[in-house]
Enzyme design. Structure first.
Site, short mmCIF file in Angstrom:
data_model
loop_
_atom_site.label_atom_id
_atom_site.label_comp_id
_atom_site.label_asym_id
_atom_site.label_seq_id
_atom_site.Cartn_x
_atom_site.Cartn_y
_atom_site.Cartn_z
CB ALA A 45 -0.93 -0.01 1.21
NE ARG A 55 8.89 3.21 -7.19
CZ ARG A 55 9.86 2.97 -6.30
NH1 ARG A 55 10.31 3.94 -5.55
NH2 ARG A 55 10.37 1.76 -6.17
CB THR A 112 8.73 -7.20 -12.82
OG1 THR A 112 9.33 -6.16 -12.05
CG2 THR A 112 7.56 -6.65 -13.63
CG HIS A 168 12.30 0.88 -15.71
ND1 HIS A 168 12.65 0.04 -16.74
CD2 HIS A 168 10.93 0.86 -15.66
CE1 HIS A 168 11.56 -0.48 -17.28
NE2 HIS A 168 10.50 0.01 -16.65
CE LYS A 222 12.03 -2.66 -13.62
NZ LYS A 222 10.95 -3.23 -12.79
N1 LIG Z 1 3.28 -4.77 -14.34
C1 LIG Z 1 3.33 -3.43 -14.38
O1 LIG Z 1 2.64 -2.75 -15.17
C2 LIG Z 1 4.22 -2.72 -13.37
C3 LIG Z 1 4.23 -1.33 -13.27
C4 LIG Z 1 4.99 -0.74 -12.26
C5 LIG Z 1 5.70 -1.52 -11.38
N2 LIG Z 1 5.68 -2.88 -11.53
C6 LIG Z 1 6.35 -3.76 -10.59
O2 LIG Z 1 5.64 -3.73 -9.36
C7 LIG Z 1 6.54 -3.94 -8.26
C8 LIG Z 1 6.43 -2.81 -7.26
O3 LIG Z 1 6.83 -1.61 -7.86
P1 LIG Z 1 6.83 -0.23 -7.05
O4 LIG Z 1 7.54 0.74 -7.90
O5 LIG Z 1 5.46 0.08 -6.57
O6 LIG Z 1 7.76 -0.66 -5.82
P2 LIG Z 1 7.82 -0.06 -4.33
O7 LIG Z 1 9.09 -0.55 -3.75
O8 LIG Z 1 7.52 1.41 -4.35
O9 LIG Z 1 6.58 -0.78 -3.61
C9 LIG Z 1 6.56 -2.12 -3.20
C10 LIG Z 1 5.81 -2.18 -1.89
O10 LIG Z 1 5.55 -3.55 -1.56
C11 LIG Z 1 5.66 -3.66 -0.14
N3 LIG Z 1 5.82 -5.06 0.26
C12 LIG Z 1 6.91 -5.85 0.14
N4 LIG Z 1 6.68 -7.06 0.71
C13 LIG Z 1 5.40 -7.03 1.19
C14 LIG Z 1 4.58 -7.96 1.87
N5 LIG Z 1 5.02 -9.17 2.21
N6 LIG Z 1 3.32 -7.59 2.21
C15 LIG Z 1 2.85 -6.38 1.85
N7 LIG Z 1 3.59 -5.43 1.23
C16 LIG Z 1 4.85 -5.76 0.87
C17 LIG Z 1 6.90 -2.78 0.19
O11 LIG Z 1 6.95 -2.47 1.56
C18 LIG Z 1 6.62 -1.58 -0.71
O12 LIG Z 1 5.83 -0.61 -0.05
C19 LIG Z 1 7.93 -4.11 -8.90
O13 LIG Z 1 8.17 -5.49 -9.11
C20 LIG Z 1 7.77 -3.40 -10.25
O14 LIG Z 1 8.67 -3.85 -11.22
C21 LIG Z 1 4.96 -3.48 -12.51
O1 LIG Z 2 8.72 0.97 -12.09
C1 LIG Z 2 8.82 -0.24 -12.36
O2 LIG Z 2 9.45 -1.04 -11.63
C2 LIG Z 2 8.17 -0.77 -13.59
N1 LIG Z 2 8.17 -2.04 -13.75
C3 LIG Z 2 7.58 -2.76 -14.84
C4 LIG Z 2 8.65 -3.54 -15.58
O3 LIG Z 2 9.51 -4.15 -14.92
O4 LIG Z 2 8.61 -3.59 -16.81
C5 LIG Z 2 6.74 -1.90 -15.74
C6 LIG Z 2 7.24 -0.50 -15.89
C7 LIG Z 2 7.52 0.16 -14.53
#
Ligand SMILES: NC(=O)c1ccc[n+]([C@@H]2O[C@H](COP(=O)([O-])OP(=O)(O)OC[C@H]3O[C@@H](n4cnc5c(N)ncnc54)[C@H](O)[C@@H]3O)[C@@H](O)[C@H]2O)c1
Ligand SMILES: O=C(O)C1=N[C@H](C(=O)O)CCC1
Length: 272
Positions: free
Chosen positions: A13, A16, A104, A159, A163
């Site tokens: 929660a 980002r 990811t 990125h 990341k």
């Molecule tokens: N598929 C997509 O479109 C997409 C887009 C953006 C980010 N992502 C992926 O999403 C993931 C998160 O990205 P982000 O930028 O928000 O990262 P972030 O580090 O800002 O947020 C991750 C959050 O998960 C929490 N977390 C970790 N373990 C946990 C648990 N056991 N229980 C509850 N919460 C937990 C962390 O404390 C943190 O607040 C990454 O793997 C990123 O690559 C994917």
């Molecule tokens: O911010 C990130 O982390 C992102 N992760 C995804 C990826 O690994 O491709 C999607 C884009 C942002």
């Protein structure tokens, strides 16, 4: 106030993506936030998630017990870490909640565990939830099928500096699409992390390069470099809301589907 709208739990929660999702659910008339999870020990646990985000109270306390939160929800939207996502996949399946996975950096054994959980519930997983990237995946497959090995394929991504995984989930989706178009397995042709005297590029390889810096949301190029010409397919993301929008669309889409593993190509109806 609880209504009949589908209840969504957001994991991670304070992250980002987590905060972006919570804001978007708060603005939606199609779903309601019923849970907000953080990892045990996080200083948001026990606080109202809206207030913890610096705004008005949302009426949902941040908690660290996934099973209890999932039991009250119709969908779990999960952008956390591979270890957390694997745990959530089992628990969401137990609760029969749709699990939307954006996380990811998943290892092959993580993907196996997720596949297993999808026998019991709907899972939608994509390394990128945006419409544009999923269209780019389709285009990449087509172009790779049309061009022979005279065209070297390189995936270049950029990125932000927070990341933790590389290549990005999106880069891997694009690499998979290029390999599929060529009729090969990505595992056999993937070329990552060149450094030093690497020797000349191997024909047929698909190369990956990752740039990390500043606050770049996500940029991907698929380069087809041939004799005398270069074709570049590019996606630029400038706002995380496009990932959140896709994930929430997937959460609603999954409500009437039979158990199984799906992706955003299914959700967006882009199958050819
Ligand atoms: N598929 C997509 O479109 C997409 C887009 C953006 C980010 N992502 C992926 O999403 C993931 C998160 O990205 P982000 O930028 O928000 O990262 P972030 O580090 O800002 O947020 C991750 C959050 O998960 C929490 N977390 C970790 N373990 C946990 C648990 N056991 N229980 C509850 N919460 C937990 C962390 O404390 C943190 O607040 C990454 O793997 C990123 O690559 C994917
Ligand atoms: O911010 C990130 O982390 C992102 N992760 C995804 C990826 O690994 O491709 C999607 C884009 C942002």
């Amino acid at each position: 106030m609880m209504t009949d709208l589908p209840g969504i739990v957001v994991t991670g929660a304070s992250g980002r993506m987590g905060q972006m999702l919570i804001r978007m659910i708060g603005d939606s008339d199609k779903m309601q936030l019923t849970g907000a999870l953080e990892r045990p020990g996080h200083d948001w646990i026990g606080r109202d998630v809206g207030e913890a985000m610096g705004g008005a109270a949302a009426g949902v306390l941040v908690e660290d017990d996934p099973l209890e939160a999932f039991a009250r929800a119709q969908a779990v939207v999960d952008f956390t870490s591979p270890a957390a996502t694997v745990e959530f996949a089992g628990l969401a399946a137990q609760a029969r909640a749709v699990h939307v996975i954006g996380t990811t950096g998943l290892a092959p054994e993580d993907l196996e565990a997720i596949k297993h959980a999808a026998h019991h519930a709907v899972i939608v997983r994509a390394g990128n939830m945006s419409l544009g990237v999923n269209l780019l995946v389709q285009l990449t497959k087509r172009v790779a099928a049309a061009l022979d090995e005279e065209f070297d394929i390189e995936v270049v991504e950029a990125h932000h500096n927070r990341k933790v995984d590389a290549p990005s989930g999106t880069a891997l989706m694009l690499g998979e699409a290029a390999a599929e178009g060529r009729g090969v397995s990505l595992e056999d042709v993937s070329d990552r992390g060149r450094d030093g005297i690497t020797g000349a590029r191997k024909k047929g390889d698909i190369g990956f390069s990752a740039i990390r810096g500043g606050d770049v949301v996500g940029e991907h190029d698929v380069i087809f470099a041939g004799p005398g010409e270069r074709l570049v397919l590019r996606h630029l993301a400038s706002d995380r809301s496009l990932f959140a929008r896709g994930a929430l669309r997937a959460a609603l889409w999954g409500q009437d589907k039979t158990p199984g593993e799906y992706d955003m190509i299914d959700v967006l109806g882009l199958n050819d």
